[in-house]
Design an enzyme around this catalytic site. Structure first.
Site, PDB file in Angstrom:
ATOM      1  N   GLU A  72      92.691  30.250  59.596  1.00 44.76           N
ATOM      2  CA  GLU A  72      91.435  30.217  60.357  1.00 44.76           C
ATOM      3  C   GLU A  72      91.155  28.793  60.799  1.00 44.76           C
ATOM      4  O   GLU A  72      91.465  27.831  60.086  1.00 44.76           O
ATOM      5  CB  GLU A  72      90.251  30.655  59.485  1.00 44.76           C
ATOM      6  CG  GLU A  72      90.195  32.103  59.119  1.00 44.76           C
ATOM      7  CD  GLU A  72      88.959  32.409  58.261  1.00 44.76           C
ATOM      8  OE1 GLU A  72      87.938  31.700  58.388  1.00 44.76           O
ATOM      9  OE2 GLU A  72      89.034  33.339  57.452  1.00 44.76           O
ATOM     10  N   CYS A 105      81.413  34.360  37.578  1.00 41.66           N
ATOM     11  CA  CYS A 105      80.452  35.347  37.083  1.00 41.66           C
ATOM     12  C   CYS A 105      80.284  35.115  35.580  1.00 41.66           C
ATOM     13  O   CYS A 105      81.249  34.771  34.899  1.00 41.66           O
ATOM     14  CB  CYS A 105      81.011  36.737  37.370  1.00 41.66           C
ATOM     15  SG  CYS A 105      80.123  38.058  36.548  1.00 41.66           S
ATOM     16  N   ARG A 146      78.848  38.446  50.494  1.00 44.94           N
ATOM     17  CA  ARG A 146      80.278  38.762  50.338  1.00 44.94           C
ATOM     18  C   ARG A 146      80.874  37.766  49.338  1.00 44.94           C
ATOM     19  O   ARG A 146      80.172  36.843  48.896  1.00 44.94           O
ATOM     20  CB  ARG A 146      80.997  38.659  51.683  1.00 44.94           C
ATOM     21  CG  ARG A 146      80.904  37.260  52.248  1.00 44.94           C
ATOM     22  CD  ARG A 146      81.752  37.044  53.483  1.00 44.94           C
ATOM     23  NE  ARG A 146      81.523  35.685  53.976  1.00 44.94           N
ATOM     24  CZ  ARG A 146      82.217  35.111  54.926  1.00 44.94           C
ATOM     25  NH1 ARG A 146      83.192  35.757  55.507  1.00 44.94           N
ATOM     26  NH2 ARG A 146      81.949  33.886  55.320  1.00 44.94           N
ATOM     27  N   HIS A 175      79.046  31.644  66.036  1.00 46.53           N
ATOM     28  CA  HIS A 175      80.324  30.984  65.722  1.00 46.53           C
ATOM     29  C   HIS A 175      81.239  31.191  66.920  1.00 46.53           C
ATOM     30  O   HIS A 175      81.307  32.291  67.483  1.00 46.53           O
ATOM     31  CB  HIS A 175      80.910  31.646  64.476  1.00 46.53           C
ATOM     32  CG  HIS A 175      82.023  30.883  63.838  1.00 46.53           C
ATOM     33  ND1 HIS A 175      83.232  30.698  64.460  1.00 46.53           N
ATOM     34  CD2 HIS A 175      82.105  30.252  62.654  1.00 46.53           C
ATOM     35  CE1 HIS A 175      84.018  29.987  63.656  1.00 46.53           C
ATOM     36  NE2 HIS A 175      83.356  29.700  62.553  1.00 46.53           N
ATOM     37  N   ASN A 209      89.792  37.549  50.834  1.00 42.99           N
ATOM     38  CA  ASN A 209      89.396  36.468  51.739  1.00 42.99           C
ATOM     39  C   ASN A 209      88.758  35.350  50.935  1.00 42.99           C
ATOM     40  O   ASN A 209      87.838  35.591  50.145  1.00 42.99           O
ATOM     41  CB  ASN A 209      88.378  36.983  52.770  1.00 42.99           C
ATOM     42  CG  ASN A 209      88.176  36.003  53.905  1.00 42.99           C
ATOM     43  OD1 ASN A 209      89.106  35.733  54.668  1.00 42.99           O
ATOM     44  ND2 ASN A 209      86.999  35.422  54.005  1.00 42.99           N
ATOM     45  N   GLU A 210      89.281  34.162  51.091  1.00 39.50           N
ATOM     46  CA  GLU A 210      88.682  32.958  50.477  1.00 39.50           C
ATOM     47  C   GLU A 210      88.129  33.229  49.078  1.00 39.50           C
ATOM     48  O   GLU A 210      86.926  33.138  48.828  1.00 39.50           O
ATOM     49  CB  GLU A 210      87.594  32.396  51.389  1.00 39.50           C
ATOM     50  CG  GLU A 210      88.143  31.845  52.680  1.00 39.50           C
ATOM     51  CD  GLU A 210      87.124  31.059  53.502  1.00 39.50           C
ATOM     52  OE1 GLU A 210      85.914  31.235  53.300  1.00 39.50           O
ATOM     53  OE2 GLU A 210      87.561  30.253  54.359  1.00 39.50           O
ATOM     54  N   CYS A 213      78.859  37.407  33.360  1.00 35.56           N
ATOM     55  CA  CYS A 213      78.478  38.662  32.686  1.00 35.56           C
ATOM     56  C   CYS A 213      79.183  38.771  31.333  1.00 35.56           C
ATOM     57  O   CYS A 213      80.050  37.966  31.001  1.00 35.56           O
ATOM     58  CB  CYS A 213      78.848  39.857  33.567  1.00 35.56           C
ATOM     59  SG  CYS A 213      80.620  40.160  33.635  1.00 35.56           S
TER      60      CYS A 213
HETATM   61  C1  GAL Z   1      85.477  31.300  56.705  1.00 36.26           C
HETATM   62  C2  GAL Z   1      85.526  32.801  56.415  1.00 36.26           C
HETATM   63  C3  GAL Z   1      85.384  33.606  57.698  1.00 36.26           C
HETATM   64  C4  GAL Z   1      84.236  33.097  58.510  1.00 36.26           C
HETATM   65  C5  GAL Z   1      84.436  31.635  58.797  1.00 36.26           C
HETATM   66  C6  GAL Z   1      83.351  31.020  59.634  1.00 36.26           C
HETATM   67  O1  GAL Z   1      85.187  30.572  55.585  1.00 36.26           O
HETATM   68  O2  GAL Z   1      86.735  33.142  55.800  1.00 36.26           O
HETATM   69  O3  GAL Z   1      85.224  34.968  57.359  1.00 36.26           O
HETATM   70  O4  GAL Z   1      83.054  33.303  57.802  1.00 36.26           O
HETATM   71  O5  GAL Z   1      84.457  30.948  57.576  1.00 36.26           O
HETATM   72  O6  GAL Z   1      83.584  29.669  59.871  1.00 36.26           O
END
Ligand code: GAL
Length: 687
Positions: free
Chosen positions: A314, A163, A119, A365, A157-158, A165
């Site tokens: 997060e 790249c 991803r 996790h 996300n993050e 190319c």
């Molecule tokens: C973050 C990411 C999440 C998950 C998490 C795990 O970096 O945005 O999707 O992977 O880490 O710690």
């Protein structure tokens, strides 16, 4: 700083408690989705981030959109009082997209295109990927922007990565042409005649590579800037799409703190507010206090990107799965780390993840709901009890702001240049750790700090510290000059102000840009020390070791406050002070430990009239302090990062001038001896 309540999410203006929720993994199990809501309510969860990695379930094949399941989930959540931070799913694409057009797959610096997998690895330049992303974003925005439960957009996300190319190479050349206009300008700015590396046209330029051009510092720096630029452009396309259909829903993207991949101040510009993902390495033996300071520093940096509260998007409820050794949070650490984030300006405590997945790389996790599917676990109970507490203090805390008279400049582009520079010390010049070591004094004295980019205004501060600010750019030197002229205090340290924005050294003719007159010194040489070497200096009667770098400095107008006591440069200044305009400029020509910084900042804070929020209370080591305020009161967050009980003798009459009494947040007057259990956070109110 405005004194108005800072409202980030107008549809639901409260502290948020929740996290990433991935119901798409259980669509065939409605009983699990029902149970999720039941358990979320028990845990006092009021917001979830939805759909971050759900693209394959939203559009399983091209233009075949399946949104009903998501609508049902949003409705069910909303009926349960749980709001939604709706994601655009561009962080992970479904397989069919790469099959249809491999242009979306990144090319590495050796020219190899990736296969499908993982991803966060799409080409930011690919017009095809941008189109696909715009389409799914539009479909989501049209369907959900009027939903009363959708309170913000989580863009991708993050963002990260690069790249190489052809599309990216072409875009890079266009970026350089816009910036330098002629190849001659670029050659001069990058000093390419060194080793005969002159370019004769923009078409010759390629991204830097280990197997190719990797010695032109200007190229490397401009490439990193370009990568940020492409990312911002990609992100802005997403923002424009969702804003077109949902102009009133705020947008954010989740950043990664001090990560070096992108220059976040540029990303922040178009966001309504910043959010970030905080994963401190708690409980590595002997590291908690440093980790606490580092995390607090990072929260402050994130807050200052937009100079307003942020969302902690997060974090863990207990452990991650991706460290060499994944420690669980010891009792108390969860509450401490979440309330500390809030103390530094977060309007939320959110986690990755609500329910632990059964498969995939992150199955170990931690989550709110573990594989046990139970509310009778230690982690669930700690989360639920925090949720309850957040609910009870939300009205007091929500919308208050962090007021700081001190700023530390933390500059990503300068760090890139520093890391790319060859000499004077090619190992362990740890910029982040250096900045945090200057931060620690303030953190342990109850003095709020803004951690700012070099492009930020200095007008509001009494004291600005610019540790190891190798590159002067963004006009920072002019702003420092004016700041000192009008009465400010500035502190700079060894290896600061050596190069300009393309990493060319300042020469004797650039005294102005180096601020030689402001600091009143001339830096002639810089010595690097092996780890086992040290020098020595005595400041205000006490000896302190010096390490890492030793500049050999001559005072022009400045006065030396301490000198080297060893080596052939014995007697040359270490700490200098210079009066410039109405202000004062300090320079530290070397690096030391906390003892010297404490002594120096005690002196400077005294001179500048900077007080800790708990006045002259002696704060035991390992207690970190931050405060938020509004017109009527200051809320102090004091946390014990050690695994020992600490006592703080707090006297009501020792609070800062003009402030009278200290109360616990629930209203009682705080007693004078405050006991902190290991990892305990106390919220105290000063009125
Ligand atoms: C973050 C990411 C999440 C998950 C998490 C795990 O970096 O945005 O999707 O992977 O880490 O710690």
């Amino acid at each position: 700083m405005s004194l108005q309540k800072e409202i980030l999410t107008p549809k639901y203006p409260h502290l948020l408690h929740g996290g990433d929720y991935n119901p798409e993994q259980w669509l065939d199990k409605p009983e699990i989705l029902k149970r999720d809501i039941e358990l979320m309510k028990k845990a006092k969860i009021n917001c979830v981030s939805l759909g971050i990695f759900a693209w394959s379930k939203l559009e399983p094949s091209k233009d075949d959109f399946h949104l009903d399941w998501m609508e049902e989930i949003i409705n069910n959540l909303y009926s349960a009082g749980i709001y939604v931070d709706l994601a655009t799913p561009s962080g992970a694409r479904p397989r069919w997209i790469a099959k249809e057009n491999c242009e979306v797959l990144r090319v590495d610096e050796r020219g190899k295109r990736a296969h499908f997998g993982g991803r966060h690895n799409h080409c930011m330049s690919s017009p095809y990927y941008r189109d696909r992303v715009a389409k799914i974003d539009m479909v989501l925005a049209k369907r959900f922007s009027d939903h009363p439960g959708v309170i913000m957009w989580h863009i991708s996300n993050e963002f990260e990565g690069e790249c190489h190319c052809d599309l990216c190479q072409q875009a890079f050349r266009r970026y350089l042409r816009d910036k330098y206009t002629t190849i001659g300008n670029l050659n001069r700015a990058w000093w390419t005649t060194f080793w005969s590396h002159d370019y004769s046209g923009f078409e010759e330029i390629e991204s830097p590579k280990d197997s190719g051009e990797n010695t032109v510092n200007g190229l490397t720096l401009d490439w990193k800037r370009f990568v940020t630029n492409q990312t911002v452009d990609f992100m802005n396309n997403e923002i424009n799409t969702v804003k077109k259909y949902a102009p009133n829903i705020p947008v954010t993207t989740n950043m990664m703190g001090l990560s070096d991949v992108l220059c976040y101040p540029r990303l922040a510009q178009k966001l309504d507010f910043v959010s970030w993902d905080s994963y401190p390495n708690w409980h590595e033996p002997g590291q908690n206090t440093y980790e606490g300071a580092l995390t607090s520093f990072t929260h402050d940096y994130m807050r200052c990107l937009k100079n307003r509260p942020f969302i902690l998007m997060e974090s863990t409820t207990s452990t991650v799965n991706w460290r060499p050794v994944c420690k669980i949070k010891k009792p108390g650490m969860h509450r401490l780390s979440m309330l500390d984030a809030i103390g530094h300006g977060s309007q939320s405590a959110m986690y990755f993840q609500i329910r632990q997945s059964l498969g995939g790389p992150e199955k170990f996790h931690s989550a709110v709901i573990s594989h046990l599917d139970s509310d009778d676990t230690r982690v669930f109970k700690e989360v639920a009890s925090l949720g309850e507490e957040l609910e009870s203090v939300s009205d007091i805390i929500y919308g208050t702001y962090n007021y700081s008279e001190v700023a530390i400049i933390y500059d990503k582009e300068s760090k890139w240049a520093l890391d790319g520079s060859s000499g004077p010390r090619n190992e362990s010049l740890d910029y982040d750790r250096t900045c945090v070591s200057f931060y620690e004094y303030f953190w342990q004295h109850g003095i709020n700090v803004d951690v700012i980019d070099s492009s930020a205004s200095l007008d509001e501060y009494k004291l600005v510290i610019a540790p190891m600010l190798y590159m002067y750019h963004n006009g920072i030197e002019e702003r420092i000059r004016k700041f000192v002229q009008r009465g400010g205090y500035v502190v700079s340290t060894a290896f600061s102000g050596y190069v300009n924005e393309t990493d060319l050294c300042f020469s004797g003719n650039d005294a102005d840009r180096k601020l030689s007159d402001v600091f009143g010194i001339c830096i002639e040489e810089i010595d690097a020390l092996y780890d086992e070497e040290s020098n020595l200096t005595t400041f205000e009667g006490k000896e302190y070791p010096l390490h890492t770098l030793c500049e050999i400095v001559k005072c022009v107008d400045a006065k030396a406050l301490s000198v080297y006591e060893k080596d052939f440069y014995k007697g040359f200044p270490v700490i200098t002070v210079n009066k410039y305009g109405d202000g004062t400029a300090y320079h530290i020509a070397s690096y030391s430990d906390q003892g010297l910084y404490d002594a120096l900042f005690n002196r400077i804070c005294d001179e500048a009239g900077i007080y800790g929020v708990l006045g002259n209370t002696r704060i035991p080591p390992g207690i970190g302090i931050v405060s938020r305020r509004d017109k009527n009161r200051i809320i102090v967050f004091a946390g014990n990062y050690t695994d020992e009980r600490q006592i703080m003798h707090l006297c009501r009459n020792s609070v800062s001038p003009g402030r009278k009494a200290i109360y616990y947040i629930n209203g009682d007057i705080a007693e004078c001896d405050m006991y902190f259990d290991p990892f305990e956070m106390k919220m105290i109110m000063v009125k």
